[in-house]
Design a protein around this motif. Structure first.
Motif, PDB file in Angstrom:
ATOM      1  N   THR A 357       0.817  -1.211   0.000  1.00 50.77           N
ATOM      2  CA  THR A 357       0.000   0.000   0.000  1.00 50.77           C
ATOM      3  C   THR A 357       0.854   1.267   0.000  1.00 50.77           C
ATOM      4  OG1 THR A 357      -0.169  -0.173   2.419  1.00 50.77           O
ATOM      5  CG2 THR A 357      -1.987  -1.077   1.114  1.00 50.77           C
ATOM      6  N   SER A 358       2.162   1.117   0.168  1.00 46.03           N
ATOM      7  CA  SER A 358       3.073   2.259   0.073  1.00 46.03           C
ATOM      8  C   SER A 358       4.433   1.746  -0.371  1.00 46.03           C
ATOM      9  CB  SER A 358       3.185   3.010   1.405  1.00 46.03           C
ATOM     10  OG  SER A 358       3.643   2.165   2.440  1.00 46.03           O
ATOM     11  N   ALA A 359       5.271   2.682  -0.820  1.00 46.72           N
ATOM     12  CA  ALA A 359       6.571   2.327  -1.397  1.00 46.72           C
ATOM     13  C   ALA A 359       7.546   3.475  -1.146  1.00 46.72           C
ATOM     14  CB  ALA A 359       6.417   2.067  -2.899  1.00 46.72           C
ATOM     15  N   PRO A 360       8.835   3.260  -1.412  1.00 43.03           N
ATOM     16  CA  PRO A 360       9.805   4.331  -1.167  1.00 43.03           C
ATOM     17  C   PRO A 360       9.445   5.656  -1.826  1.00 43.03           C
ATOM     18  CG  PRO A 360      10.962   2.272  -1.552  1.00 43.03           C
ATOM     19  CD  PRO A 360       9.504   1.989  -1.801  1.00 43.03           C
ATOM     20  N   GLY A 361       8.844   5.620  -3.010  1.00 40.40           N
ATOM     21  CA  GLY A 361       8.522   6.851  -3.701  1.00 40.40           C
ATOM     22  C   GLY A 361       7.298   7.576  -3.174  1.00 40.40           C
ATOM     23  N   THR A 362       6.525   6.930  -2.307  1.00 48.05           N
ATOM     24  CA  THR A 362       5.308   7.580  -1.803  1.00 48.05           C
ATOM     25  C   THR A 362       5.436   8.033  -0.361  1.00 48.05           C
ATOM     26  OG1 THR A 362       4.263   5.469  -1.153  1.00 48.05           O
ATOM     27  CG2 THR A 362       3.867   6.279  -3.397  1.00 48.05           C
ATOM     28  N   THR A 363       6.104   7.248   0.469  1.00 49.55           N
ATOM     29  CA  THR A 363       6.234   7.622   1.887  1.00 49.55           C
ATOM     30  C   THR A 363       7.680   7.628   2.368  1.00 49.55           C
ATOM     31  OG1 THR A 363       6.052   5.348   2.708  1.00 49.55           O
ATOM     32  CG2 THR A 363       3.984   6.575   2.390  1.00 49.55           C
ATOM     33  N   GLY A 364       8.618   7.169   1.541  1.00 53.89           N
ATOM     34  CA  GLY A 364       9.997   7.052   1.986  1.00 53.89           C
ATOM     35  C   GLY A 364      10.275   5.789   2.776  1.00 53.89           C
ATOM     36  N   VAL A 365       9.315   4.860   2.830  1.00 52.16           N
ATOM     37  CA  VAL A 365       9.533   3.588   3.520  1.00 52.16           C
ATOM     38  C   VAL A 365      10.667   2.833   2.829  1.00 52.16           C
ATOM     39  CG1 VAL A 365       7.853   2.294   2.125  1.00 52.16           C
ATOM     40  CG2 VAL A 365       8.276   1.620   4.499  1.00 52.16           C
ATOM     41  N   ARG A 366      11.363   1.989   3.572  1.00 57.48           N
ATOM     42  CA  ARG A 366      12.572   1.345   3.038  1.00 57.48           C
ATOM     43  C   ARG A 366      12.284   0.421   1.865  1.00 57.48           C
ATOM     44  NH1 ARG A 366      13.867   1.552   8.628  1.00 57.48           N
ATOM     45  NH2 ARG A 366      12.979  -0.505   9.041  1.00 57.48           N
ATOM     46  N   ALA A 367      11.129  -0.214   1.846  1.00 56.74           N
ATOM     47  CA  ALA A 367      10.731  -1.130   0.760  1.00 56.74           C
ATOM     48  C   ALA A 367       9.216  -1.141   0.704  1.00 56.74           C
ATOM     49  CB  ALA A 367      11.277  -2.540   1.036  1.00 56.74           C
ATOM     50  N   PRO A 368       8.632  -1.563  -0.419  1.00 57.24           N
ATOM     51  CA  PRO A 368       7.170  -1.613  -0.485  1.00 57.24           C
ATOM     52  C   PRO A 368       6.589  -2.410   0.672  1.00 57.24           C
ATOM     53  CG  PRO A 368       8.108  -1.940  -2.662  1.00 57.24           C
ATOM     54  CD  PRO A 368       9.265  -1.955  -1.708  1.00 57.24           C
ATOM     55  N   VAL A 369       5.548  -1.870   1.293  1.00 59.73           N
ATOM     56  CA  VAL A 369       4.951  -2.507   2.458  1.00 59.73           C
ATOM     57  C   VAL A 369       3.439  -2.395   2.378  1.00 59.73           C
ATOM     58  CG1 VAL A 369       5.105  -0.383   3.837  1.00 59.73           C
ATOM     59  CG2 VAL A 369       4.941  -2.571   5.011  1.00 59.73           C
ATOM     60  N   GLY A 370       2.756  -3.422   2.867  1.00 56.25           N
ATOM     61  CA  GLY A 370       1.302  -3.381   2.982  1.00 56.25           C
ATOM     62  C   GLY A 370       0.922  -3.181   4.432  1.00 56.25           C
ATOM     63  N   GLY A 371       0.266  -2.059   4.744  1.00 51.08           N
ATOM     64  CA  GLY A 371      -0.131  -1.788   6.118  1.00 51.08           C
ATOM     65  C   GLY A 371      -1.585  -2.147   6.335  1.00 51.08           C
ATOM     66  N   GLY A 372      -2.024  -2.073   7.585  1.00 49.68           N
ATOM     67  CA  GLY A 372      -3.432  -2.265   7.873  1.00 49.68           C
ATOM     68  C   GLY A 372      -3.739  -3.523   8.652  1.00 49.68           C
ATOM     69  N   ARG A 373      -4.731  -3.428   9.519  1.00 49.45           N
ATOM     70  CA  ARG A 373      -5.260  -4.559  10.276  1.00 49.45           C
ATOM     71  C   ARG A 373      -6.632  -4.924   9.724  1.00 49.45           C
ATOM     72  NH1 ARG A 373      -5.165  -3.347  16.581  1.00 49.45           N
ATOM     73  NH2 ARG A 373      -4.930  -1.139  16.073  1.00 49.45           N
ATOM     74  N   ILE A 374      -6.975  -6.200   9.793  1.00 51.39           N
ATOM     75  CA  ILE A 374      -8.264  -6.677   9.308  1.00 51.39           C
ATOM     76  C   ILE A 374      -9.065  -7.185  10.498  1.00 51.39           C
ATOM     77  CG2 ILE A 374      -9.462  -8.253   7.758  1.00 51.39           C
ATOM     78  CD1 ILE A 374      -6.818  -8.465   6.166  1.00 51.39           C
ATOM     79  N   SER A 375     -10.238  -6.591  10.714  1.00 50.30           N
ATOM     80  CA  SER A 375     -11.126  -7.037  11.785  1.00 50.30           C
ATOM     81  C   SER A 375     -12.369  -7.657  11.177  1.00 50.30           C
ATOM     82  CB  SER A 375     -11.531  -5.860  12.676  1.00 50.30           C
ATOM     83  OG  SER A 375     -10.432  -5.418  13.439  1.00 50.30           O
ATOM     84  N   PRO A 376     -12.632  -8.928  11.489  1.00 47.80           N
ATOM     85  CA  PRO A 376     -13.830  -9.574  10.930  1.00 47.80           C
ATOM     86  C   PRO A 376     -15.090  -9.053  11.604  1.00 47.80           C
ATOM     87  CG  PRO A 376     -12.705 -11.053  12.462  1.00 47.80           C
ATOM     88  CD  PRO A 376     -11.832  -9.839  12.322  1.00 47.80           C
ATOM     89  N   ALA A 377     -16.203  -9.235  10.927  1.00 49.60           N
ATOM     90  CA  ALA A 377     -17.475  -8.728  11.459  1.00 49.60           C
ATOM     91  C   ALA A 377     -17.903  -9.462  12.719  1.00 49.60           C
ATOM     92  CB  ALA A 377     -18.559  -8.864  10.393  1.00 49.60           C
ATOM     93  N   HIS A 378     -17.442 -10.705  12.909  1.00 49.25           N
ATOM     94  CA  HIS A 378     -17.903 -11.514  14.042  1.00 49.25           C
ATOM     95  C   HIS A 378     -16.946 -11.439  15.224  1.00 49.25           C
ATOM     96  CE1 HIS A 378     -15.206 -14.127  11.640  1.00 49.25           C
ATOM     97  NE2 HIS A 378     -14.805 -14.536  12.825  1.00 49.25           N
ATOM     98  N   ALA A 379     -16.038 -10.419  15.235  1.00 47.02           N
ATOM     99  CA  ALA A 379     -15.079 -10.326  16.322  1.00 47.02           C
ATOM    100  C   ALA A 379     -15.805 -10.287  17.676  1.00 47.02           C
ATOM    101  CB  ALA A 379     -14.218  -9.069  16.159  1.00 47.02           C
TER     102      ALA A 379
END
Length: 385
Positions: A357-379
């Protein structure tokens, strides 16, 4: 409430739409105006279509609660803001009904990527239970943990939009919310995480200082239609002082907190209401013009989203200072009010499918990374919830 679209507009046949999910994205920005909710079809790579959308404004009391929490990392003000955010988002999402997935950005209260990190309040797990739908949230923390700025995050969606509109040459997307941010896109690249596909960064303050000025001086939420600025004169000495800030020489990617340029208010203290508004508007445009120098190649066009595109004074200043056409994103068939909410819908699918979801050219992160947590509806609710 903004009008809702009744159907999803689709490009292509059934094969091209295979793997598409119907996703709702939410955005509550630094201007503290309200919650945008927008539906798209996406497989995390392509946009399949755009659908319904809604806007849930914050009331005056809710805005005061959120404003009191800005810049804070913990404490009762933060807890009160989180309650406002959770309730408003649940209400907005329920107004559009069910979906396969929700992308929930939350409300940014503090952003200090090279210091204490970044804070977006809002409980995605609680929201998933409230709306009965899986929720992807906390998009920024992993990026910051890996050395990124955590912002801006919309560029991966901008890349998909450039493909959607059939752009052939480099193009720029400019969002003018509380803070301005620019995404330069090379649509010839295959994927947004490819080297050279994207460059993104915050340009500087946009609507926030002007909104704060008219709220403080006139008790109004914004300079509607640029009417106040249109009557004023730009104080060039103040503008030059503003542009001397080291921020503008810093090489991107880079990002700002809403109040990082709080001293702008002091710069215009001695000016009339109209001159102060004109000068703050000129500052926002000049910040964009300074940032354009960092683009790898001149864009063929700048497409403007966010509330700033409704300010004709600001748009005229941009057109006068940039060497390419400047148009609202609607000129390309996109929705400038909902673009950021749509972005978090698209990013939610990318998180679900393990894509960056981000890469060095967009946020300066060291390598492309996918951020975010997934919460199911039945938590299961936590004790005390």
């Amino acid at each position: 409430m903004r009008a809702k679209e009744k159907t999803v507009n689709r490009h292509g046949g059934a094969d091209e739409r295979a793997g598409m999910l119907r996703v709702l994205g939410t955005m509550s920005g630094t201007s503290l105006d309200g919650v945008d909710v927008a539906e798209i079809e996406s497989d995390g790579i392509r946009i399949g279509g755009f659908g319904r959308h809604a806007y849930r404004p914050y009331g005056d009391g809710e805005r005061r609660v959120l404003a009191a929490a800005l810049g804070r990392w913990h404490g009762p003000e933060v807890e009160a803001a989180a309650s406002v955010v959770d309730a408003a988002h649940a209400e907005a999402l329920k107004s559009l009904g069910p979906a396969d997935l929700v992308g929930f950005h939350g409300q940014t209260l503090a952003h200090e990527p090279r210091g204490r990190g970044t804070l977006q309040v809002g409980d995605g797990a609680r929201l998933a239970r409230d709306v009965g739908c899986p929720v992807v949230w906390d998009f920024r923390s992993d990026d910051v943990a890996l050395g990124g700025e955590g912002a801006p995050l919309a560029p991966f969606f901008h890349f998909a939009c450039a493909k959607w509109i059939g752009a052939q040459a480099p193009i720029a997307f400019l969002n003018l919310g509380g803070v301005g941010n620019l995404t330069w896109v090379d649509p010839a690249r295959a994927a947004p995480e490819d080297e050279g596909a994207l460059l993104a960064f915050d340009t500087g303050p946009a609507n926030a200082p002007l909104n704060d000025l008219v709220q403080t001086r006139l008790g109004q939420p914004m300079d509607r239609g640029g009417a106040l600025a249109a009557r004023g004169r730009v104080e060039n000495g103040v503008l030059e002082t503003f542009l001397a800030d080291p921020w503008f020489a810093r090489i991107p990617p880079k990002s700002l907190d809403r109040n990082d340029f709080a001293e702008m208010a002091a710069l215009v203290d001695g000016l009339s209401d109209a001159d102060a508004a004109a000068t703050l508007t000129a500052m926002s445009a000049a910040a964009v013009a300074q940032g354009m120098a960092f683009c790898p190649a001149p864009p063929a066009r700048v497409l403007v989203a966010g509330g700033g595109r409704h300010n004709p004074v600001l748009m005229r200043m941009l057109a006068a200072s940039l060497d390419c056409p400047v148009d609202p994103v609607e000129a390309a068939g996109l929705d400038g009010d909902m673009l950021e909410a749509q972005a978090f819908a698209h990013l939610a699918v990318r998180v679900l499918r393990g894509l960056p979801t981000s890469a060095p050219g967009t946020t300066g992160v060291r390598a492309p990374v996918g951020g975010g947590r997934i919460s199911p509806a039945h938590a299961v609710a936590a004790p005390g919830d």
